[in-house]
Design a protein around this motif. Structure first.
Motif, PDB file in Angstrom:
ATOM      1  N   SER A   5      89.586  11.716 -64.860  1.00 10.55           N
ATOM      2  CA  SER A   5      88.294  11.717 -65.541  1.00 10.55           C
ATOM      3  C   SER A   5      87.413  12.853 -65.040  1.00 10.55           C
ATOM      4  CB  SER A   5      87.573  10.392 -65.301  1.00 10.55           C
ATOM      5  OG  SER A   5      88.298   9.340 -65.895  1.00 10.55           O
ATOM      6  N   TYR A  53      89.535  20.297 -71.878  1.00 12.84           N
ATOM      7  CA  TYR A  53      88.634  19.330 -72.484  1.00 12.84           C
ATOM      8  C   TYR A  53      89.319  17.965 -72.538  1.00 12.84           C
ATOM      9  CZ  TYR A  53      86.024  23.454 -73.944  1.00 12.84           C
ATOM     10  OH  TYR A  53      85.301  24.630 -73.936  1.00 12.84           O
ATOM     11  N   PRO A  54      88.537  16.892 -72.668  1.00  9.82           N
ATOM     12  CA  PRO A  54      89.159  15.565 -72.789  1.00  9.82           C
ATOM     13  C   PRO A  54      90.229  15.557 -73.881  1.00  9.82           C
ATOM     14  CG  PRO A  54      86.816  15.316 -72.453  1.00  9.82           C
ATOM     15  CD  PRO A  54      87.073  16.795 -72.648  1.00  9.82           C
ATOM     16  N   VAL A  68      93.410  14.820 -69.300  1.00  5.27           N
ATOM     17  CA  VAL A  68      91.979  14.957 -69.028  1.00  5.27           C
ATOM     18  C   VAL A  68      91.250  13.892 -69.839  1.00  5.27           C
ATOM     19  CG1 VAL A  68      89.990  16.509 -69.118  1.00  5.27           C
ATOM     20  CG2 VAL A  68      92.278  17.451 -68.759  1.00  5.27           C
ATOM     21  N   SER A  69      90.369  13.167 -69.179  1.00  5.04           N
ATOM     22  CA  SER A  69      89.596  12.108 -69.832  1.00  5.04           C
ATOM     23  C   SER A  69      88.111  12.375 -69.640  1.00  5.04           C
ATOM     24  CB  SER A  69      89.968  10.753 -69.225  1.00  5.04           C
ATOM     25  OG  SER A  69      89.149   9.732 -69.753  1.00  5.04           O
ATOM     26  N   GLY A  70      87.323  12.052 -70.639  1.00  5.92           N
ATOM     27  CA  GLY A  70      85.879  12.225 -70.556  1.00  5.92           C
ATOM     28  C   GLY A  70      85.220  11.095 -69.797  1.00  5.92           C
TER      29      GLY A  70
END
Length: 71
Positions: A5, A53-54, A68-70
């Motif tokens: 995250s 990016y997420p 990738v996580s927001g």
């Protein structure tokens, strides 16, 4: 696949590799990126400043896959 995250809109590839505990330093991140050991979304990536990016998926040879996580 491990989920990593981030709290911002994006993260640079070299910073992401440190956050994901793939490397301990930025210099080592630069080295494995230049060696061709990193893929982003299944494509080889040699730019350590590549913005992630997420939703992006990062594969690191010998370390595994990361998404990738927001926030």
């Amino acid at each position: 696949m491990k989920i990593i995250s981030i709290s911002s809109e994006y993260i640079k590839l070299d910073q992401f590799l440190k956050l994901a505990d793939c490397v301990p330093t930025g210099g080592m991140a630069k080295a494995i990126i230049q060696d061709g050991a990193v893929k982003v979304n299944r494509e080889p990536e040699e730019r350590r400043g590549r913005k992630l990016y997420p939703g992006d998926i990062v594969e690191v040879a010998g370390e595994g896959s990361f998404q990738v996580s927001g926030k």
